[in-house]
Write a protein that holds these residues in place. Structure first.
Motif, mmCIF file in Angstrom:
data_model
loop_
_atom_site.group_PDB
_atom_site.id
_atom_site.type_symbol
_atom_site.label_atom_id
_atom_site.label_comp_id
_atom_site.label_asym_id
_atom_site.label_seq_id
_atom_site.Cartn_x
_atom_site.Cartn_y
_atom_site.Cartn_z
ATOM 1 N N GLU A 169 10.781 -6.895 0.088
ATOM 2 C CA GLU A 169 9.436 -6.463 0.442
ATOM 3 C C GLU A 169 8.807 -5.749 -0.751
ATOM 4 O OE1 GLU A 169 8.280 -4.692 4.537
ATOM 5 O OE2 GLU A 169 8.864 -3.000 3.283
ATOM 6 N N ILE A 170 7.527 -6.002 -0.972
ATOM 7 C CA ILE A 170 6.764 -5.267 -1.979
ATOM 8 C C ILE A 170 5.457 -4.827 -1.318
ATOM 9 C CG2 ILE A 170 7.810 -6.428 -3.960
ATOM 10 C CD1 ILE A 170 5.361 -8.163 -4.194
ATOM 11 N N TYR A 171 4.630 -4.121 -2.051
ATOM 12 C CA TYR A 171 3.388 -3.601 -1.482
ATOM 13 C C TYR A 171 2.177 -4.141 -2.225
ATOM 14 C CZ TYR A 171 6.018 -0.716 1.602
ATOM 15 O OH TYR A 171 6.863 -0.310 2.590
ATOM 16 N N ALA A 172 1.196 -4.565 -1.432
ATOM 17 C CA ALA A 172 -0.052 -5.082 -1.972
ATOM 18 C C ALA A 172 -1.127 -4.009 -1.822
ATOM 19 C CB ALA A 172 -0.471 -6.341 -1.230
ATOM 20 N N VAL A 173 -1.996 -3.936 -2.812
ATOM 21 C CA VAL A 173 -3.153 -3.048 -2.775
ATOM 22 C C VAL A 173 -4.377 -3.951 -2.716
ATOM 23 C CG1 VAL A 173 -4.429 -1.222 -3.957
ATOM 24 C CG2 VAL A 173 -1.926 -1.322 -4.161
ATOM 25 N N HIS A 174 -5.223 -3.735 -1.708
ATOM 26 C CA HIS A 174 -6.414 -4.551 -1.500
ATOM 27 C C HIS A 174 -7.665 -3.692 -1.569
ATOM 28 C CE1 HIS A 174 -4.393 -8.254 -0.040
ATOM 29 N NE2 HIS A 174 -3.440 -7.394 0.279
ATOM 30 N N LEU A 209 0.081 -5.795 -6.904
ATOM 31 C CA LEU A 209 1.352 -5.881 -6.199
ATOM 32 C C LEU A 209 2.307 -4.928 -6.899
ATOM 33 C CD1 LEU A 209 1.805 -9.739 -5.776
ATOM 34 C CD2 LEU A 209 1.348 -8.094 -3.959
ATOM 35 N N VAL A 210 2.957 -4.060 -6.124
ATOM 36 C CA VAL A 210 3.858 -3.074 -6.718
ATOM 37 C C VAL A 210 5.156 -3.002 -5.928
ATOM 38 C CG1 VAL A 210 2.010 -1.702 -7.750
ATOM 39 C CG2 VAL A 210 2.774 -1.182 -5.455
ATOM 40 N N ALA A 211 6.158 -2.391 -6.520
ATOM 41 C CA ALA A 211 7.502 -2.362 -5.959
ATOM 42 C C ALA A 211 7.641 -1.525 -4.693
ATOM 43 C CB ALA A 211 8.499 -1.871 -7.007
ATOM 44 N N ASP A 265 -8.785 6.499 -9.483
ATOM 45 C CA ASP A 265 -9.843 7.139 -8.685
ATOM 46 C C ASP A 265 -10.156 6.395 -7.398
ATOM 47 O OD1 ASP A 265 -10.144 9.199 -10.595
ATOM 48 O OD2 ASP A 265 -11.417 7.904 -11.801
ATOM 49 N N MET A 266 -9.131 5.850 -6.757
ATOM 50 C CA MET A 266 -9.286 5.167 -5.482
ATOM 51 C C MET A 266 -8.619 5.980 -4.385
ATOM 52 S SD MET A 266 -8.442 1.320 -6.678
ATOM 53 C CE MET A 266 -9.346 0.551 -8.007
ATOM 54 N N SER A 267 -9.070 5.762 -3.151
ATOM 55 C CA SER A 267 -8.514 6.459 -1.991
ATOM 56 C C SER A 267 -7.686 5.472 -1.179
ATOM 57 C CB SER A 267 -9.644 7.008 -1.130
ATOM 58 O OG SER A 267 -10.426 7.913 -1.871
ATOM 59 N N PRO A 268 -6.344 5.531 -1.285
ATOM 60 C CA PRO A 268 -5.502 4.584 -0.578
ATOM 61 C C PRO A 268 -5.252 4.962 0.878
ATOM 62 C CG PRO A 268 -4.149 6.029 -1.911
ATOM 63 C CD PRO A 268 -5.580 6.409 -2.180
ATOM 64 N N VAL A 269 -5.205 3.941 1.737
ATOM 65 C CA VAL A 269 -4.820 4.102 3.134
ATOM 66 C C VAL A 269 -3.827 2.990 3.467
ATOM 67 C CG1 VAL A 269 -6.937 5.258 3.893
ATOM 68 C CG2 VAL A 269 -6.789 2.783 3.986
ATOM 69 N N ALA A 294 2.273 2.403 -5.059
ATOM 70 C CA ALA A 294 0.948 1.876 -4.726
ATOM 71 C C ALA A 294 -0.065 3.008 -4.582
ATOM 72 C CB ALA A 294 1.022 1.062 -3.442
ATOM 73 N N PHE A 295 0.347 4.091 -3.918
ATOM 74 C CA PHE A 295 -0.552 5.230 -3.747
ATOM 75 C C PHE A 295 -0.830 5.931 -5.075
ATOM 76 C CE2 PHE A 295 -0.153 4.388 0.608
ATOM 77 C CZ PHE A 295 -1.043 5.189 1.311
ATOM 78 N N VAL A 296 0.193 6.097 -5.892
ATOM 79 C CA VAL A 296 0.018 6.729 -7.208
ATOM 80 C C VAL A 296 -0.928 5.889 -8.068
ATOM 81 C CG1 VAL A 296 1.201 7.308 -9.360
ATOM 82 C CG2 VAL A 296 2.210 7.970 -7.176
ATOM 83 N N LEU A 297 -0.701 4.589 -8.106
ATOM 84 C CA LEU A 297 -1.543 3.686 -8.887
ATOM 85 C C LEU A 297 -3.007 3.771 -8.453
ATOM 86 C CD1 LEU A 297 -1.707 1.224 -10.896
ATOM 87 C CD2 LEU A 297 -1.453 -0.210 -8.868
ATOM 88 N N ALA A 298 -3.226 3.749 -7.147
ATOM 89 C CA ALA A 298 -4.593 3.832 -6.633
ATOM 90 C C ALA A 298 -5.258 5.146 -7.038
ATOM 91 C CB ALA A 298 -4.584 3.679 -5.116
#
Length: 74
Positions: A38-43, A52-54, A67-71, A59-63
């Protein structure tokens, strides 16, 4: 309790993070994922996959670094 929120006030910086089964990805991406199941996608807010991240934390750190707000999407 139901509270209405205007999600448009969050702006275009909202991104969604969801788990993706590696088996469902194209062959070249599966090869890069190695032995991960399983990996994680950011949309973006319009549904475009932007990363796509490990793992979820990454994913949250990258976002946030961009300057993005991840949910999380279930």
């Amino acid at each position: 309790m139901s509270v209405k929120h205007d999600l448009n006030s969050i702006g275009d910086n909202l991104v969604y993070v969801k788990a993706v089964a590696v088996a469902d990805l194209p062959k070249d991406v599966r090869e890069q994922a190695g032995d991960m199941d399983e990996i994680y996608a950011v949309h973006s807010s319009d549904g475009e996959q932007i990363a796509l991240v490990a793992d979820k934390r990454l994913a949250f750190v990258l976002a946030r670094q961009h300057d993005m707000s991840p949910v999380t999407v279930h």
